[in-house]
Design an enzyme around this catalytic site. Sequence first.
Site, PDB file in Angstrom:
ATOM      1  N   CYS A  99       6.632  -6.826   7.292  1.00 28.08           N
ATOM      2  CA  CYS A  99       7.741  -6.314   8.022  1.00 28.08           C
ATOM      3  C   CYS A  99       8.194  -7.128   8.935  1.00 28.08           C
ATOM      4  O   CYS A  99       7.093  -8.096   9.485  1.00 28.08           O
ATOM      5  CB  CYS A  99       7.229  -4.945   8.696  1.00 28.08           C
ATOM      6  SG  CYS A  99       8.614  -4.012   9.514  1.00 28.08           S
ATOM      7  N   GLU A 135       0.803  -1.247  -0.007  1.00 30.12           N
ATOM      8  CA  GLU A 135       0.037   0.065   0.054  1.00 30.12           C
ATOM      9  C   GLU A 135       0.706   1.253   0.044  1.00 30.12           C
ATOM     10  O   GLU A 135       1.886   1.424   0.485  1.00 30.12           O
ATOM     11  CB  GLU A 135      -1.002  -0.082   1.205  1.00 30.12           C
ATOM     12  CG  GLU A 135      -1.813  -1.252   0.993  1.00 30.12           C
ATOM     13  CD  GLU A 135      -2.896  -1.296   2.270  1.00 30.12           C
ATOM     14  OE1 GLU A 135      -4.229  -1.824   1.987  1.00 30.12           O
ATOM     15  OE2 GLU A 135      -2.745  -0.471   3.101  1.00 30.12           O
ATOM     16  N   CYS A 161      -1.221   6.546   9.771  1.00 27.79           N
ATOM     17  CA  CYS A 161       0.159   6.052  10.299  1.00 27.79           C
ATOM     18  C   CYS A 161       0.038   4.733  10.873  1.00 27.79           C
ATOM     19  O   CYS A 161      -0.760   4.872  11.984  1.00 27.79           O
ATOM     20  CB  CYS A 161       1.146   7.051  10.994  1.00 27.79           C
ATOM     21  SG  CYS A 161       2.493   6.447  11.763  1.00 27.79           S
ATOM     22  N   SER A 171      11.643   6.065  14.302  1.00 34.85           N
ATOM     23  CA  SER A 171      10.261   5.574  14.954  1.00 34.85           C
ATOM     24  C   SER A 171      10.937   5.308  16.310  1.00 34.85           C
ATOM     25  O   SER A 171      11.657   4.306  16.730  1.00 34.85           O
ATOM     26  CB  SER A 171       9.881   4.257  14.398  1.00 34.85           C
ATOM     27  OG  SER A 171       9.277   4.563  13.058  1.00 34.85           O
ATOM     28  N   GLY A 218       7.126  -1.964   5.907  1.00 30.26           N
ATOM     29  CA  GLY A 218       8.570  -2.415   5.907  1.00 30.26           C
ATOM     30  C   GLY A 218       9.353  -1.577   6.567  1.00 30.26           C
ATOM     31  O   GLY A 218       9.034  -0.420   6.885  1.00 30.26           O
ATOM     32  N   GLU A 219      10.728  -2.215   6.731  1.00 30.18           N
ATOM     33  CA  GLU A 219      11.612  -1.346   7.273  1.00 30.18           C
ATOM     34  C   GLU A 219      12.585  -0.887   6.357  1.00 30.18           C
ATOM     35  O   GLU A 219      13.382  -2.140   5.761  1.00 30.18           O
ATOM     36  CB  GLU A 219      12.448  -2.161   8.753  1.00 30.18           C
ATOM     37  CG  GLU A 219      13.850  -1.575   8.958  1.00 30.18           C
ATOM     38  CD  GLU A 219      14.027  -0.115   9.401  1.00 30.18           C
ATOM     39  OE1 GLU A 219      14.576   0.672   8.636  1.00 30.18           O
ATOM     40  OE2 GLU A 219      13.012   0.204  10.278  1.00 30.18           O
ATOM     41  N   HIS A 260       9.041   6.325  19.976  1.00 29.47           N
ATOM     42  CA  HIS A 260       7.918   5.676  20.495  1.00 29.47           C
ATOM     43  C   HIS A 260       8.347   5.456  22.003  1.00 29.47           C
ATOM     44  O   HIS A 260       7.069   5.064  22.542  1.00 29.47           O
ATOM     45  CB  HIS A 260       7.368   4.499  19.712  1.00 29.47           C
ATOM     46  CG  HIS A 260       7.251   4.733  18.260  1.00 29.47           C
ATOM     47  ND1 HIS A 260       6.263   5.747  17.999  1.00 29.47           N
ATOM     48  CD2 HIS A 260       7.835   4.185  17.248  1.00 29.47           C
ATOM     49  CE1 HIS A 260       6.472   5.619  16.381  1.00 29.47           C
ATOM     50  NE2 HIS A 260       7.282   4.712  16.015  1.00 29.47           N
TER      51      HIS A 260
END
Length: 376
Positions: free
Chosen positions: A115, A95, A344, A223, A169-170, A225
Amino acid sequence: MTEQKKINLLDLNREGMRELFASFGEKPFRSDQVMKWIYHFGVDNFDDMSNVNKKLKEKLKAECEIVAPEISVRQQAKDGTIKYALVLEGGQEVEAVWIPEKERATLCVSSQVGCALECTFCSTAQQGFNRNLKVSEIIGQVWRVAKDIGLDGHSEKRPVTNVVMMGMGEPLLNVKNVVPAMELMLDDWGFGLSKRRVTLSTSGVVPALDLLKEKIDVALAISLHAPDNALRDILVPVNKKYPIEEFLAACRRYIDGSKANKDVTVEYVMLNGINDSTDQAHALVQTLKGTPCKVNLIPFNPFPGNEYTRSSNSRIDRFSKVLQAAGITCIVRRPRGDDIDAACGQLAGDVVDRTKRLAKKKMRDDNAIAVNIHQA
């Protein structure tokens, strides 16, 4: 006798294109002409390239092709955001999300089918992992969406002004293909975007971030968090291998040699009662000391099967004020496209999971149910 597979020109950066054309006995400017047709005008038929001679056209038709992922689903949100499901070779889907704003249009693209990093608040991570995307499948997302929005080489308004590697994905687990794709985004014969308009987001694969520093200079987002390793180990399990202090040190090394970055963008998803207290905001301030940065606070976007909830506006506001009082630029990101699961953390695609993650989770859940029934 099997037919030789044609070369997909979307797999080649400028250097690769010129090498190919040299093997045809052609000069570099011929390669540049074809790149301009592909990326400036959205042309995928060699016969439509009016300034390419007939002999070269026949050679290209015989040995090459221009193939991007096809759009299978196009959903438009109330705010104008468009989510695309794009079909890859083999039938799986990734996507991409196009986000229009007054002065720009940002495209969020994927780098992998699924991922492998298992971040607990991300829908993509729950789908498991299948494979890395090829260069043509990464840059092909930009090409296909730009063409859908209106890439024709004549309009002064670009259909895509910014690209963020923040989809499925990374990216740093696919450096081999992500770097040439970003080179095509930056190349004047490609999409011609500036370094500051192409952003790579990573969860913290430190050796690959150091490798990236040697290969390309683009804007960097991370990222994070969590304010500490104990919580980040749970939310972002790659932290167990590359803890926060190592990750931030690698970020500093990257921006020290960068013209695209004066600072790093820190992404922080706001999870109610998990990482959003004022004490955690103060801890985050301490963690980020010495790292030039700005912080994006991202209200959590729910998805099926996940137990997290979004922090309230008041908790986000209090958290933000702590960061701002410490002199950190802090922006609360407004969810875009959440009514079509395009925000997100909500991208999922159609993934054949080689890690068997979903099957293992179902087995664990079934076993837990069986134990509970037995104990009842």
